[in-house]
Design a protein around this motif. Structure first.
Motif: not given
Length: 720
Positions: A227-228, A254-266, A352-354, A409-416
């Motif tokens: 969840h994010a 599980q993760e907090v990261f910055v992308y495209d001027n946003n902060v994502a929390l997972v 987002v899969k391979e 974007q978050i799925s790609k970052k988390m590979n999940a």
């Protein structure tokens, strides 16, 4: 008289019997004259499903399965589309099964929901699908019974030969019908013979909705998904620094990261994420214009007086008309930004899969979501699938794909696999809003009180064209000048139910009432006289149907007993949008020297009413929506951030505030036109004009409750 629909044999694919005795007819929605149809086996359906848009299937048991391609957000197309097919097929509605189709641009054209255009676009295609299937079944039955095809009749999925008393159900002749060539032309039913269309049919999803089945995006769950949530910046700001140390310490994050001027929390669920989100310490700095509502007021004034405006329509000689006028009336009307406020906040699932991307969720424009995802990831759009859930409201907000791309974007970052969910506060503060707009109207009058000149200038925030230059009263006035000024605001905006006309109609209809009052003419007669001019001696182009507009005006005046009860103060409004015409009258009665809004009467011309139940919901819902936002809705900004963050400060209409709503329809004989939006625009004007009739106070800004003219009025709303 029944219509004959001609078809081109090249539009039909070879018919073949199904292995299990089922007749599947696929029709190609993008065909310019008729749908393509084909009978397929179960194996062929799996192999060729990408080659067609929609499938009508008939099983040997007589069951009918119809796929509905457009997203369903409450506009009732998932019910009304199948009704049209079933009508021409002469099906037993009790045996119709409706399934939501996923995105497939090879099969479907216009697989989106917006602009009240779904039924007008699909009406004839749906009828052809049902009528062609019925023709094939009749031909097969005639051969089986050794009778003249014209001696056969159909009703509720059964074919009758009345003279012999023989009958066959559709399922019994499916195999034979599957061997036949599709006819070159089919005969549509005469509307007077409709048995399903025009009857009240319950929503096909009612049972699943009432029993809590997982239909909506928020219901979607998959084992193992993350969840994010996202913290978005104020408008016009960019991130300067982020301290996420406390947020990361929340259990379940599980993760907090910055992308495209946003902060994502997972994390593992939304609850720990919501707690962690409040612990973020983010510092912002200006990136562009950091606007406040006070800035917008100044900008509106400057641009209304600016010489830099785009002329959208000019008839006659406006300068001379105003110079020679006996009297000139000028007024300004303004509306604020508004949130879409769907019951279901934004959410979406992405994996987002391979070699593939899977998207699942509520979107009004599934193909746009797919295309933008492909562009973002740099992959072919064919590698992306989109499954459409039912939408818990949209009103235009879900035309955008920003929330979809967040999940990608978050799925790609988390590979999940990840599901992004917005809170109500996210929806209020990070959304795309109805544009704020201000209008300046002027009318030039001659000595006899005739309107000889009309001017309108609109200034909109990211509104593009904030006027509708060809709408009434254009075409009915000799000298017209309509101009537009667009201001590029840092506040993101989006189409909002009945874009632009949701406020413009109120402003135009209120101003016309001002003019009618000034020349001491009845407001209804004043408009009818103008329309008669547009009919008998039009000026420039007239892009609305004068007779249809006159029709709804006269009908609502009759149904509301316009001007016949001195104890009832009435306000009138009429508008044309999305191909339909709606006239409304609001009734106010004075009780203890206070105005009480008791009733709204509406007459709608939307052509043939497919489903009265759905139509009533759309019109009544549009009126309530229009009333609520005209009276209460307001989104104000300070330093790039809305002050209203939830429903405790953003006022929506309440159930007890809804007056009696009386609905009528004009049967103009036209094919169905738009219905999801047209009832909203006239409502604000009808109420405001009724308030003026009752109190002498003219409301020129929304929301009404925040205007000084309204503050000591103490308007009550009461049923009946």
């Amino acid at each position: 008289m029944a219509d004959i629909s001609k078809t081109n044999r090249r539009d039909f694919l070879k018919l073949a019997a199904t292995a299990t005795g089922g007749l599947f007819i696929g029709f190609y929605w993008s065909g310019c004259d008729s749908p393509k149809m084909q009978v397929l086996s179960n194996e062929e359906i799996l192999a060729k499903v990408t080659d067609f848009n929609s499938f009508l299937s008939i099983t040997p048991d007589g069951d009918i399965v119809i796929y509905s391609p457009n997203p369903e957000l409450g506009q009732n197309i998932k019910t009304s589309f199948p009704m049209v097919v079933a009508e021409e097929l002469d099906a037993d509605w009790a045996r119709v099964r409706v399934l939501q189709a996923n995105l497939d641009t090879d099969k479907f054209e216009r697989q989106l929901t917006g602009g009240s255009g779904a039924m007008p676009h699909s009406w004839e295609r749906l009828r052809k699908a049902g009528a062609t299937a019925r023709d094939l079944l009749l031909t097969a039955a005639a051969t089986r019974l050794e009778v003249d095809k014209n001696s056969l009749t159909t009703e509720k999925g059964v074919i009758y030969h009345k003279s012999s008393g023989k009958k066959l159900n559709y399922g019994e002749v499916v195999l034979d019908a599957a061997q036949l060539e599709a006819p070159e032309e089919v005969i549509f039913k005469d509307p007077k013979d409709f048995k399903i269309i025009g009857t009240p049919i319950k929503n096909v999803d009612n049972k699943d909705i009432f029993t809590g089945k997982p239909l909506f995006g928020l219901d979607f769950y998959r084992e193992g998904m993350l969840h994010a949530m996202v913290q978005r910046p104020p408008f016009g700001m960019k991130i300067k620094s982020v301290d996420d140390s406390e947020a990361r310490n929340v259990s379940g994050i599980q993760e907090v990261f910055v992308y495209d001027n946003n902060v994502a929390l997972v994390g593992s669920s939304t609850w720990p994420i919501m707690k962690a989100k409040k612990l973020l310490k983010i510092s912002y700095e200006p990136e562009g214009n950091v606007e406040s509502t006070a800035d917008h007021d100044r900008i509106f004034k400057e641009l209304l007086d600016s010489k830099d405006a785009r002329v959208m329509r000019e008839d006659g000689n406006v300068e001379v008309a105003f110079k020679n006028a006996s009297k000139v009336i000028t007024s300004e009307y303004q509306c604020p930004f508004l949130s879409h406020s769907p019951m279901e906040p934004m959410n979406f699932f992405a994996h987002v899969k391979e070699d593939h991307v899977e998207l699942i969720g509520p979107t009004q424009t599934p193909d746009s979501a797919r295309v933008q995802t492909a562009d973002l990831l740099g992959i072919p759009k064919e590698n992306i699938s989109v499954e459409i859930t039912r939408l818990g409201g949209g009103f235009g907000r879900r035309l955008r794909a920003d929330y979809v791309l967040e999940a990608v974007q978050i799925s790609k970052k988390m590979n999940a696999p990840v599901k992004v969910t917005w809170s109500r506060e996210d929806d209020m503060t990070g959304g795309a809003y109805r544009p704020a707009v201000r209008y300046r109207f002027s009318a030039a009058l001659d000595v006899e009180g005739n309107m000889i000149g009309y001017k309108l200038r609109g200034v909109g925030m990211n509104a593009g064209n904030s006027v509708r230059q060809d709408n009434f009263p254009s075409g009915a006035v000799e000298n017209v000048l309509i101009e537009n000024v667009n201001y590029e605001s840092s506040v993101t905006t989006n189409a909002w139910r009945a874009p632009i006309t949701n406020f413009l109609a109120y402003a135009e209809q209120s101003f016309l009432d001002e003019v009618a009052h000034e020349v001491q003419k009845d407001p209804v007669k004043f408009r009818l006289d103008l329309l008669q001019k547009a009919k008998s001696s039009p000026v420039g182009s007239v892009n609305y149907d004068v007779d249809r507009m006159i029709g709804v005006i006269k009908d609502v005046a009759e149904k509301s007993n316009w001007g016949k009860n001195s104890n009832v103060k009435q306000g009138f409004s009429v508008y044309f949008s999305h191909r339909s015409y709606v006239a409304q009258v609001a009734n106010i009665e004075m009780e203890n020297n206070q105005p009480v809004l008791k009733k709204i009467i509406a007459t709608t011309d939307c052509g043939i009413v497919v489903n009265p139940t759905g139509a009533n919901h759309q019109v009544r819902g549009g009126i309530v929506d229009g009333m609520g936002h005209a009276m209460f809705g307001n989104l104000t900004f300070e330093n790039g951030l809305p002050k209203q963050k939830n429903f405790d400060s953003y006022r929506l209409i309440r159930m007890k505030e809804v007056p009696e709503v009386e609905l009528h329809y004009v049967d103009s004989g036209y094919d169905p036109t738009g219905l999801g939006e047209p009832a909203l625009p006239p409502t604000g004007g009808a109420i405001a004009n009724a308030i003026f009739a009752a109190t002498g106070r003219r409301l020129r800004s929304q929301p009404f409750v925040e205007q000084k003219e309204y503050s000591d009025m103490n308007l009550e709303i009461r049923r009946g």
